[in-house]
Motif scaffolding. Structure first.
Motif, short mmCIF file in Angstrom:
data_model
loop_
_atom_site.label_atom_id
_atom_site.label_comp_id
_atom_site.label_asym_id
_atom_site.label_seq_id
_atom_site.Cartn_x
_atom_site.Cartn_y
_atom_site.Cartn_z
N LEU A 1 46.23 13.25 27.45
CA LEU A 1 46.77 14.54 27.89
C LEU A 1 45.69 15.62 27.85
O LEU A 1 45.58 16.43 28.77
CB LEU A 1 47.98 14.95 27.05
CG LEU A 1 48.74 16.16 27.54
CD1 LEU A 1 49.25 15.98 28.97
CD2 LEU A 1 49.92 16.45 26.61
N ARG B 1 50.66 16.29 32.72
CA ARG B 1 51.27 14.97 32.53
C ARG B 1 51.32 14.21 33.85
O ARG B 1 51.08 13.00 33.89
CB ARG B 1 52.66 15.12 31.91
CG ARG B 1 52.62 15.73 30.50
CD ARG B 1 54.01 15.91 29.91
NE ARG B 1 54.62 14.64 29.55
CZ ARG B 1 54.30 13.91 28.48
NH1 ARG B 1 53.34 14.33 27.68
NH2 ARG B 1 54.90 12.78 28.23
N PRO C 1 50.51 9.55 29.67
CA PRO C 1 50.54 10.99 29.37
C PRO C 1 51.06 11.31 27.97
O PRO C 1 50.95 12.45 27.52
CB PRO C 1 51.49 11.55 30.44
CG PRO C 1 52.36 10.41 30.80
CD PRO C 1 51.52 9.17 30.66
N ASP C 2 51.60 10.31 27.26
CA ASP C 2 52.06 10.54 25.89
C ASP C 2 50.94 10.40 24.86
O ASP C 2 51.12 10.74 23.70
CB ASP C 2 53.22 9.59 25.55
CG ASP C 2 54.45 9.91 26.37
OD1 ASP C 2 54.72 11.10 26.61
OD2 ASP C 2 55.15 8.96 26.77
#
Length: 190
Positions: free
Chosen positions: A144, A128, A138-139
């Motif tokens: 990711l 992340r 990163p979500d």
């Protein structure tokens, strides 16, 4: 005649325990490492593990946290970056870690469910952070995944360099930066 009192040095004791634990966990794995072995290697009483880390699990977490801190300092410091792919690549291509057993902690399976969970959480946290450093979200599961591919490649480079695989081990920062930059830019365009 009184016996001189030996002063305790909490910081030195804590460091000795962490160093011994990193070596033991990396060499023997979490499940096969006993707190008695760690304390013996550190030259301290086993009760001090509970005092400073609460438990074997707490000591393992502290070891991984130290590894993550080292990676953040050496690779992901000075955020935000102006040219993330190049700057991350330059850090990855730079000098190797002084303590390769720290890296082994992240890679060695332990056979212990709790230790495996801690290890996975640590690797996810680093992934992340790589995505964030590259200016990506990163979500986003795709981002990711790509950050984890970058992390895998970076760990592979570190492992093969520490294994003295030539010409990779002899390559300098300038030689490694460009191929790593291309890979990072392709996977994490930000």
């Amino acid at each position: 005649m009184t016996t001189p009192v030996r002063r305790r040095d909490a910081a030195a004791t804590r460091k000795a325990l962490l160093d011994a634990a990193r070596r033991r966990f990396a060499a023997d794995g979490y499940a096969s490492t006993s707190v008695r072995d760690i304390a013996s290697d550190a030259g301290v009483n086993v009760a001090l593990i509970s005092r400073y880390f609460e438990s074997k699990e707490g000591l393992f977490r502290a070891c991984l946290r130290g590894t993550v801190d080292e990676i953040k300092q050496s690779v992901l410091e000075n955020l935000p970056l102006t040219d993330p792919p190049r700057q991350i690549a330059e850090k990855l291509a730079g000098p190797q870690t002084k303590e390769p057993h720290r890296l082994q902690l992240l890679l060695r399976t332990s056979g212990d469910e709790t230790a495996e969970r801690i290890r996975r959480e640590t690797l996810e946290s680093i992934s992340r952070r790589v995505a964030t450093a590259a200016g990506a979200d990163p979500d986003d599961p795709g981002v990711l995944l790509n950050a984890q591919v970058v992390l895998s490649a970076a760990l592979g480079v570190l492992i093969l360099r520490s294994a003295a695989l030539q010409p990779l081990a002899a390559a300098d920062q300038d030689q490694l930066t460009e191929p790593l930059r291309v890979m990072i830019a392709a996977l994490l365009p930000g």
